[in-house]
Design a protein around this motif. Structure first.
Motif, mmCIF file in Angstrom:
data_model
loop_
_atom_site.group_PDB
_atom_site.id
_atom_site.type_symbol
_atom_site.label_atom_id
_atom_site.label_comp_id
_atom_site.label_asym_id
_atom_site.label_seq_id
_atom_site.Cartn_x
_atom_site.Cartn_y
_atom_site.Cartn_z
ATOM 1 N N HIS A 34 75.721 -73.475 48.738
ATOM 2 C CA HIS A 34 76.960 -73.450 47.952
ATOM 3 C C HIS A 34 78.104 -73.980 48.819
ATOM 4 O O HIS A 34 78.345 -73.478 49.920
ATOM 5 C CB HIS A 34 77.227 -72.010 47.509
ATOM 6 N N ASP A 36 81.998 -74.533 49.035
ATOM 7 C CA ASP A 36 83.297 -74.128 48.489
ATOM 8 C C ASP A 36 84.386 -75.086 48.953
ATOM 9 O O ASP A 36 84.780 -75.077 50.122
ATOM 10 C CB ASP A 36 83.636 -72.706 48.954
ATOM 11 N N HIS A 67 81.331 -76.340 44.534
ATOM 12 C CA HIS A 67 82.278 -75.536 43.752
ATOM 13 C C HIS A 67 83.679 -76.027 44.089
ATOM 14 O O HIS A 67 84.219 -75.709 45.150
ATOM 15 C CB HIS A 67 82.077 -74.054 44.131
ATOM 16 N N MET A 69 87.336 -75.975 43.989
ATOM 17 C CA MET A 69 88.530 -75.169 43.707
ATOM 18 C C MET A 69 89.737 -76.044 44.029
ATOM 19 O O MET A 69 90.462 -75.821 45.009
ATOM 20 C CB MET A 69 88.505 -73.878 44.539
ATOM 21 N N ASP A 176 80.063 -65.378 41.727
ATOM 22 C CA ASP A 176 80.573 -65.815 43.019
ATOM 23 C C ASP A 176 81.722 -64.920 43.456
ATOM 24 O O ASP A 176 82.776 -64.892 42.814
ATOM 25 C CB ASP A 176 81.053 -67.266 42.872
HETATM 26 ZN ZN ZN Z 1 82.249 -70.549 45.470
#
Ligand code: ZN
Ligand code: DX5
Length: 218
Positions: A34, A36, A67, A69, A176
């Motif tokens: 994963h 981020d 992911h 953001m 998450d």
């Molecule tokens: Zn995440």
């Protein structure tokens, strides 16, 4: 109930030796990596961008679960696709034309995910559900690893599982934030298919043991 996919977040790894973090994930029995990505705008801090994913790609054969953001995710989906991300998930709160972002991700041959922060209801993404391969339910406010879970968010996991059961899509449900051996049980029972774990994974004395606990095998 099938076993959940475990997606350790390298946000909690040592950034100076990310390849070692990826190797630890591979040896632990976890399936996904994963990533981020934080822009200091949508969330308060900055993590890394597509170059990290590209540099790490040759060091891992696992699924890369990006992911994003970040504000205006449409501007970056192509770079993450080229960097080797398999799933590209963005926040609906950060995009006006979310469906267009999904189209762009699919046009790049990647699997698309949408994510919602704790204050966003499932109803906000209902129109998108037929078009996504993954829904990521944030169980903390995004921005930092190591925060305590907001357990009320599991109601959204249950709602998404019910909508899928009712034929509204074929997505995986990912959770998450604040996932550890104890909160993972509730997440699994709520219907989560993917468990993201940052600090609990990289802080574990034995990551293989933790992965088995997260899966509910011990
Ligand atoms: Zn995440
Ligand atoms: C939070 C990130 C998470 C984070 C999870 O903004 O999206 O993926 O790394 O970290 P833990 O598992 O420590 O809550």
């Amino acid at each position: 109930m099938s076993l959940p996919i475990i997606a350790p977040s390298v946000l909690s790894a040592d950034f100076s030796s990310m390849a070692s973090g990826a190797a630890l994930i591979a040896s632990s029995g976890a399936e996904w990596v994963h990533l981020d990505v934080m822009d200091g705008c949508f969330v308060p801090t900055i993590s890394f961008g597509p170059k990290m994913a590209a540099d790490l790609r040759p060091h891992s054969s696992q699924i890369f679960d990006a992911h994003l953001m970040i504000q205006n995710p449409l501007n970056f989906v192509e770079e993450f696709a080229k960097a080797g991300a398999d799933y590209i998930t963005f926040h609906v709160e950060a995009a006006v034309h979310s469906h267009r972002v999904l189209q762009a991700i699919h046009a790049l041959g990647k699997k698309a995910g949408v994510s919602i922060v704790p204050s966003t209801p499932v109803s906000f993404i209902e129109p998108l559900l037929p078009f996504v391969e993954l829904v990521l339910v944030m169980t903390v406010n995004p921005g930092y690893g190591g925060q305590p879970i907001i357990p009320e968010c599991f109601d959204k996991v249950r709602a998404l599982a019910a909508l899928r059961e009712a034929g509204r899509g074929g997505y995986l449900i990912s959770v998450d934030g604040g996932i550890n051996a104890s909160t993972a049980k509730t997440a699994r029972e709520a219907g989560a298919d993917v468990l993201v774990a940052g600090s609990s994974f990289f802080g574990a004395a034995d990551t293989a043991v933790l992965v088995r606990q997260l899966k509910g095998l011990s």
